[in-house]
Design an enzyme around this catalytic site. Structure first.
Site, PDB file in Angstrom:
ATOM      1  CB  THR A  86      -1.034   0.209   1.792  1.00 41.62           C
ATOM      2  OG1 THR A  86      -1.612  -1.183   1.462  1.00 41.62           O
ATOM      3  CG2 THR A  86      -1.624   1.371   1.433  1.00 41.62           C
TER       4      THR A  86
ATOM      5  CE  LYS B 276      -3.913  -4.647   7.749  1.00 42.21           C
ATOM      6  NZ  LYS B 276      -3.201  -4.989   6.477  1.00 42.21           N
TER       7      LYS B 276
ATOM      8  CD  GLU C 289      -5.787 -26.447  27.448  1.00 43.89           C
ATOM      9  OE1 GLU C 289      -6.223 -25.896  28.341  1.00 43.89           O
ATOM     10  OE2 GLU C 289      -6.284 -27.606  27.458  1.00 43.89           O
TER      11      GLU C 289
ATOM     12  CB  SER D 161       2.738  -7.455   1.718  1.00 49.96           C
ATOM     13  OG  SER D 161       1.829  -7.773   2.328  1.00 49.96           O
TER      14      SER D 161
ATOM     15  CB  THR E 273       0.904  -3.871   6.779  1.00 48.67           C
ATOM     16  OG1 THR E 273      -0.610  -3.384   5.512  1.00 48.67           O
ATOM     17  CG2 THR E 273       1.031  -1.577   6.115  1.00 48.67           C
ATOM     18  CG  ASP E 274      -2.208  -7.295   3.660  1.00 45.85           C
ATOM     19  OD1 ASP E 274      -2.572  -8.027   2.747  1.00 45.85           O
ATOM     20  OD2 ASP E 274      -2.664  -6.813   4.778  1.00 45.85           O
TER      21      ASP E 274
ATOM     22  CE1 TYR F  98      -5.278   0.410   0.096  1.00 43.61           C
ATOM     23  CE2 TYR F  98      -3.941  -0.191  -1.444  1.00 43.61           C
ATOM     24  CZ  TYR F  98      -4.670  -0.229  -0.321  1.00 43.61           C
ATOM     25  OH  TYR F  98      -4.644  -0.639   0.903  1.00 43.61           O
TER      26      TYR F  98
END
Ligand code: DGL
Length: 355
Positions: free
Chosen positions: A38, A191, A312, A85, A118-119, A52
């Site tokens: 971006t 993120k 667990e 990305s 950013t992904d 965009y």
């Protein structure tokens, strides 16, 4: 090349001045490696910050768009990729990592900035933190809005990233990520929001802030990284295939079996709670472990905390690994690097506790 003979002090000082000017001795030399995202995006409407196309603006235009960049560093750009990305592959990681390592070895390079979508920025940042053997600042930066939108964040984010990369105080802190005035370690940052500028968080907090081009540091990374790593990008030509399957109510073994059939050498279980595994899935994971597939328990619960070994699930009995505090996508990165050096469960568990 014949050595240059200096016949007088005057000639020596003239040569020094010429060299200094050529290499920008008064300002740090920072190289910007652009990959897309971006921060290089473009939209048709200033009022639309989420509509965009990513990966459109070339690196030279990104640099030209910040005239005051020259106040903080001598900058030059390289367009390594021009992609969104989410389309990063292991091959992209390796190519980028090898380029960064080569630049870091150059004496005329003081710092490196990587512009990135950013992904998957957090995955690339952790990967480079694991494999780069350098103390030089490597700073990854992205933006949540394209430069065509009102209140676009890319310009200031990139300015800040160059300032951090050019600062001697940034050295030895591992790979850094800076967005939204904060400086994070590439290991922890993730993120957390998909359409706000305050999108990136670290469960254990940022390392510092960058304000008006000056970095303010408040803590240092606690885990092994860069200069202290046992991994070396120049010795890695292929990353191990590792996949992630999500835990949830009514889960079945289908995805795990399919990934193993597809060649996965390790499966990251993005478990509920403390990395819990449904009774319907445990037998399949035991069977796959018996066939040599590593089983690594992470958690879909992120934001602070960690998966406890033998809590667990009986990890010792099943010969499984826990991802500690690493979220599933970060656990995949470490597993894909770690498996280039070992398939031993105890060694893998050591690595998950140390990096
Ligand atoms: N397609 C996403 C990416 O390239 C856009 C998100 C962004 O870069 O902020 O990661």
């Amino acid at each position: 090349m014949k050595p240059v003979r200096i016949r007088s002090l005057f000639a020596a000082s003239a040569l020094f001045v010429a060299c200094s000017a050529a290499f920008g001795a008064d300002k740090p030399n920072v190289v910007i490696l652009a990959t897309g995202g971006t921060i290089a995006g473009a939209g048709a409407d200033v009022a639309k910050s989420a509509t965009y196309q990513a990966a459109k603006v070339p690196v030279d235009k990104l640099i030209a768009g910040i005239p005051t960049l020259a106040d903080v560093a001598q900058v030059r750009g390289e367009q390594v990729f021009q992609i969104a990305s989410e389309s990063f592959t292991n091959d992209h990681l390796l190519k980028l990592g090898k380029r960064v390592a080569a630049l870091a070895r150059q004496p005329d390079v003081d710092g490196i900035v990587i512009t990135h979508g950013t992904d998957t920025l957090e995955e690339t940042a952790f990967f480079l933190n694991l494999v780069l053997k350098t103390d030089k600042p490597v700073v990854i930066v992205g933006s949540m809005r394209p430069g065509t939108a009102m209140s676009a964040d890319g310009m200031l984010n990139l300015y800040n990233a160059v300032a951090v990369a050019g600062s001697k105080d940034s050295a030895g802190k591992g790979v850094l990520v800076t967005l939204n005035d904060e400086i994070h370690t590439g290991r922890d940052v993730t993120k957390t929001v998909n359409i706000k500028t305050e999108a990136f968080k670290s469960p254990w907090g940022p390392l510092g802030m960058i304000v008006e081009g000056k970095a303010y540091w408040f803590r240092a990374p606690a885990k092994r990284h860069t200069r202290g790593t046992e991994f070396d990008i120049d010795a890695i030509d292929t990353l191990a295939p590792v996949d992630i399957a999500y835990g949830y109510g009514n889960a079945t073994p289908t995805a795990y079996r399919a990934f193993a059939q597809g060649g996965a050498r390790a499966l990251i279980h993005a478990g509920t709670g403390n990395g819990s595994v449904s009774d319907a899935v445990v037998p399949a994971l035991q069977e796959l472990r018996g066939k040599g597939v590593q089983i690594i328990r992470s958690s879909r619960v992120t934001g602070g905390g960690f998966v406890l070994r033998n809590a667990e699930q009986p990890d010792d009995k099943y010969d499984w690994v826990v991802a500690h505090d690493l979220n599933p996508q970060k656990a995949r990165i470490l597993a894909s690097v770690a498996l280039t050096r070992t398939s031993d469960t105890r060694e893998l568990q050591r690595m998950f506790m140390e990096y």
